[in-house]
Design an enzyme around this catalytic site. Structure first.
Site, PDB file in Angstrom:
ATOM      1  N   THR A 271       0.819  -1.211   0.000  1.00  0.00           N
ATOM      2  CA  THR A 271       0.000   0.000   0.000  1.00  0.00           C
ATOM      3  C   THR A 271       0.858   1.268   0.000  1.00  0.00           C
ATOM      4  OG1 THR A 271      -0.085  -0.387   2.354  1.00  0.00           O
ATOM      5  CG2 THR A 271      -2.052  -0.927   1.105  1.00  0.00           C
ATOM      6  N   PHE A 398      -7.572   4.577   5.355  1.00  0.00           N
ATOM      7  CA  PHE A 398      -7.002   3.680   6.362  1.00  0.00           C
ATOM      8  C   PHE A 398      -8.067   2.876   7.091  1.00  0.00           C
ATOM      9  CE2 PHE A 398      -3.660   6.915   5.802  1.00  0.00           C
ATOM     10  CZ  PHE A 398      -2.575   6.095   5.544  1.00  0.00           C
ATOM     11  N   CYS A 405      -6.301   0.923  10.090  1.00  0.00           N
ATOM     12  CA  CYS A 405      -4.902   0.564   9.879  1.00  0.00           C
ATOM     13  C   CYS A 405      -4.044   0.902  11.091  1.00  0.00           C
ATOM     14  CB  CYS A 405      -4.374   1.322   8.666  1.00  0.00           C
ATOM     15  SG  CYS A 405      -2.685   0.913   8.279  1.00  0.00           S
TER      16      CYS A 405
HETATM   17  C1  HEM Z   1      -5.491  -2.367   8.149  1.00  0.00           C
HETATM   18  C2  HEM Z   1      -4.763   0.772   4.533  1.00  0.00           C
HETATM   19  C3  HEM Z   1      -0.014   0.842   5.531  1.00  0.00           C
HETATM   20  C4  HEM Z   1      -0.664  -2.739   8.705  1.00  0.00           C
HETATM   21  C5  HEM Z   1      -5.705  -1.495   7.114  1.00  0.00           C
HETATM   22  C6  HEM Z   1      -7.002  -1.144   6.579  1.00  0.00           C
HETATM   23  C7  HEM Z   1      -6.793  -0.277   5.558  1.00  0.00           C
HETATM   24  C8  HEM Z   1      -5.373  -0.056   5.452  1.00  0.00           C
HETATM   25  C9  HEM Z   1      -7.856   0.329   4.664  1.00  0.00           C
HETATM   26  C10 HEM Z   1      -8.348  -1.688   7.058  1.00  0.00           C
HETATM   27  C11 HEM Z   1      -8.652  -2.974   6.335  1.00  0.00           C
HETATM   28  C12 HEM Z   1     -10.063  -3.498   6.552  1.00  0.00           C
HETATM   29  O1  HEM Z   1     -10.915  -2.807   7.083  1.00  0.00           O
HETATM   30  O2  HEM Z   1     -10.295  -4.654   6.155  1.00  0.00           O
HETATM   31  C13 HEM Z   1      -3.412   1.068   4.510  1.00  0.00           C
HETATM   32  C14 HEM Z   1      -2.809   2.028   3.608  1.00  0.00           C
HETATM   33  C15 HEM Z   1      -1.469   2.059   3.901  1.00  0.00           C
HETATM   34  C16 HEM Z   1      -1.246   1.096   4.962  1.00  0.00           C
HETATM   35  C17 HEM Z   1      -3.551   2.829   2.547  1.00  0.00           C
HETATM   36  C18 HEM Z   1      -0.353   2.879   3.297  1.00  0.00           C
HETATM   37  C19 HEM Z   1      -0.509   3.975   2.638  1.00  0.00           C
HETATM   38  C20 HEM Z   1       0.229  -0.092   6.511  1.00  0.00           C
HETATM   39  C21 HEM Z   1       1.502  -0.349   7.124  1.00  0.00           C
HETATM   40  C22 HEM Z   1       1.317  -1.372   8.010  1.00  0.00           C
HETATM   41  C23 HEM Z   1      -0.085  -1.747   7.961  1.00  0.00           C
HETATM   42  C24 HEM Z   1       2.799   0.400   6.806  1.00  0.00           C
HETATM   43  C25 HEM Z   1       2.306  -2.032   8.931  1.00  0.00           C
HETATM   44  C26 HEM Z   1       3.430  -1.539   9.278  1.00  0.00           C
HETATM   45  C27 HEM Z   1      -2.034  -2.945   8.811  1.00  0.00           C
HETATM   46  C28 HEM Z   1      -2.630  -3.938   9.696  1.00  0.00           C
HETATM   47  C29 HEM Z   1      -4.018  -3.818   9.551  1.00  0.00           C
HETATM   48  C30 HEM Z   1      -4.239  -2.771   8.575  1.00  0.00           C
HETATM   49  C31 HEM Z   1      -1.884  -4.897  10.600  1.00  0.00           C
HETATM   50  C32 HEM Z   1      -5.097  -4.614  10.312  1.00  0.00           C
HETATM   51  C33 HEM Z   1      -5.415  -3.868  11.596  1.00  0.00           C
HETATM   52  C34 HEM Z   1      -6.460  -4.573  12.457  1.00  0.00           C
HETATM   53  O3  HEM Z   1      -7.527  -4.924  11.930  1.00  0.00           O
HETATM   54  O4  HEM Z   1      -6.202  -4.756  13.639  1.00  0.00           O
HETATM   55  N1  HEM Z   1      -4.725  -0.806   6.418  1.00  0.00           N
HETATM   56  N2  HEM Z   1      -2.437   0.522   5.289  1.00  0.00           N
HETATM   57  N3  HEM Z   1      -0.708  -0.941   7.051  1.00  0.00           N
HETATM   58  N4  HEM Z   1      -3.023  -2.269   8.150  1.00  0.00           N
HETATM   59 FE1  HEM Z   1      -2.726  -0.805   6.799  1.00  0.00          FE
END
Ligand code: HEM
Length: 461
Positions: A271, A398, A405
């Site tokens: 992402t 996010f 996120c």
């Molecule tokens: C969850 C977007 C970067 C780790 C999410 C979700 C989105 C998202 C939309 C929610 C997913 C859902 O509802 O099913 C993004 C975008 C990023 C980014 C646009 C960068 C521009 C990162 C980074 C990490 C990360 C750098 C780790 C270092 C996670 C994790 C979740 C998550 C572990 C699950 C959280 C939970 O449900 O407890 N992300 N993300 N993401 N993201 Fe990101």
């Protein structure tokens, strides 16, 4: 109440609305359907159906966590084959989600992210040096470079592991295994179950890719367990190996840590790589915006090496990134479900557990929230005064609430640093000025075949 039927493209007797899905660009296909059928429509598939939503008004209602929970829908369910009950694919009700959430939240707090600055700079510097050494005429494959950068950054910051992607020609084999497994897990949902059963070679390849990712994660865990300096490290891996959920005393099992590692490697790089690629694409298409971004970088950084203190002053760069995430949210959809049977907007019936997909690129183009010029790249939308007037929940790149996120501050700090360094050090030239944006979809969105040349502006002290 007067109930209203949710619009639906006419289903085919056997394939139902599978015929309406675009296998090469499912999200772009859904965007076209949303333009035809409006802010709420239904799609039925042989084994499931979903409601696709894309207006601020409806999404604002869906963001109420009392009524709606994240849905681990079919595509995420398929990813559980390799990411298991890691944070991203866990059900909110799973004990391991709560435990890992509590153990890992402090690892993404402001102090922890600040401490990662030197490692982020280390990898960014490797990319800058590479571009400088290759010289002015070298053609840079943008998404390829950004993927090497973000993957190396997450591995170094999270597990103190160097992938050294900028020292190899081929991308690290983990990327290959991951891209293939993600693509296959997505494709499965668009085939009939019997088709999936019959594709023996594909199944074998899929199993091999999953095995590779697990082995890679297990190796990192084993290495740490035998590392004599392990206790001095405060990275994500150590927190996972040593941490306990303060509410239940529960620690994380080796199996769960393996799943978290795979999750962070995947969620932590694709992402952010897409974000940086789209931001560069938009800057090249909008020279005045590029000039403003460059001006701020020159004022704040001059010819110095960036330091953590600089970041808070690079406000326009932050706005550029947020606007890039508006136009092209690289994680393009989130899925929700109601806890009970309910009505949306007081008139559309949805049943408990029903998959409701929020189509982020269309939410981010809702003219009622963003005005009439939604296709224009304009970072001024995210100036604090302007953004204060944008209705709640108009911008959700996010995700939402407790399932949003966890890596958001990590991603934004990394992207802000890297974009600033690129502008500080290079004049950018599009390799092909007639390039038409083509978006490649895996689980995420990326500009496909986007190439630039980077001319050095001289050395940094
Ligand atoms: C969850 C977007 C970067 C780790 C999410 C979700 C989105 C998202 C939309 C929610 C997913 C859902 O509802 O099913 C993004 C975008 C990023 C980014 C646009 C960068 C521009 C990162 C980074 C990490 C990360 C750098 C780790 C270092 C996670 C994790 C979740 C998550 C572990 C699950 C959280 C939970 O449900 O407890 N992300 N993300 N993401 N993201 Fe990101």
């Amino acid at each position: 109440a007067l109930l209203t039927t949710i619009p639906q493209p006419k289903p085919d007797p056997l394939l139902k609305n599978l015929k309406d899905m675009d296998p090469n660009g499912p999200v772009q296909g859904l965007m076209r359907l949303a333009r035809t059928y409006g802010p709420i429509f239904r799609l039925s598939f042989p084994e499931r159906d979903m409601i696709v939503v894309s207006s601020q008004e409806l999404v604002n209602e869906l963001c109420d966590e009392q009524r709606f929970d994240k849905k681990v829908h079919a595509p995420l369910e398929n990813i559980r084959a390799f990411a298991g009950d890691g944070l991203f694919t866990a059900y909110t009700q799973e004990l391991n989600w709560t435990a890992a959430h509590h153990v890992l939240m402090p690892a993404f707090g402001p102090a922890a992210i600040r401490d990662m600055f030197p490692s982020m700079l280390d990898i960014a510097e490797q990319m800058m040096v590479r571009w400088e050494r290759f010289g002015d005429d070298a053609v840079v494959n943008v998404p390829d470079n950004m993927t090497r950068l973000t993957l190396d950054t997450i591995a170094l910051c999270a597990f103190d592991y160097r992938l050294n992607s900028f020292y190899q020609n081929e991308m690290h084999p983990f990327v290959h295994a991951m891209v293939e497994a993600l693509s296959e897990s997505g494709a499965r949902g668009r085939r009939l179950p019997i088709q999936n059963q019959l594709m023996v070679l594909t199944k074998r390849q899929y199993a091999g890719d999953i095995h590779y990712m697990h082995q890679f994660a297990d190796e990192i865990i084993e290495r740490r367990k035998h590392d004599p300096d392990a206790s001095s490290k405060h990275d994500l891996l150590n927190r996972m190996l040593q941490g306990h959920d303060p509410t239940t005393g529960r620690g994380l099992s080796d199996e769960n840590i393996r799943y978290q590692l795979v999750t962070f490697l995947i969620a932590g790089h694709e992402t952010t790589s897409g974000l940086l690629s789209f931001a560069l694409y938009e800057l090249l298409k909008n020279p005045q915006t590029l000039a403003r971004a460059r001006k701020q970088v020159d004022e704040v950084l001059g010819r110095e090496m960036p330091r953590f203190e600089h970041l808070a002053k690079l406000t326009y760069i932050d706005q550029v990134l947020k606007e890039a995430l508006r136009i092209w949210p690289t994680a393009p959809a989130i899925a929700l479900q109601p806890y009970e049977d309910t009505l949306l907007a007081g008139k559309y019936p949805v049943s408990k557990g029903q998959t409701i997909l929020v189509l982020l690129p269309m939410l981010h183009r809702d003219p009622k929230a963003w005005g009439g010029d939604v296709e224009t790249f304009n970072p001024d939308r995210f100036a604090p005064e302007a953004f204060a007037h944008v209705p709640a929940n108009s911008w959700k790149p996010f995700g939402n609430g407790q399932r949003a996120c966890i890596g958001r501050p990590f991603a934004l700090q990394e992207a802000q640093l890297v974009l600033s360094m690129i502008l500080q050090r290079f004049d950018l030239i599009e390799q092909d000025p007639s390039y038409q944006l083509k978006i490649r979809e895996t689980l995420t969105l990326k500009p496909d075949n986007f190439f630039i040349r980077a001319r050095s502006r001289g050395t940094i002290s």
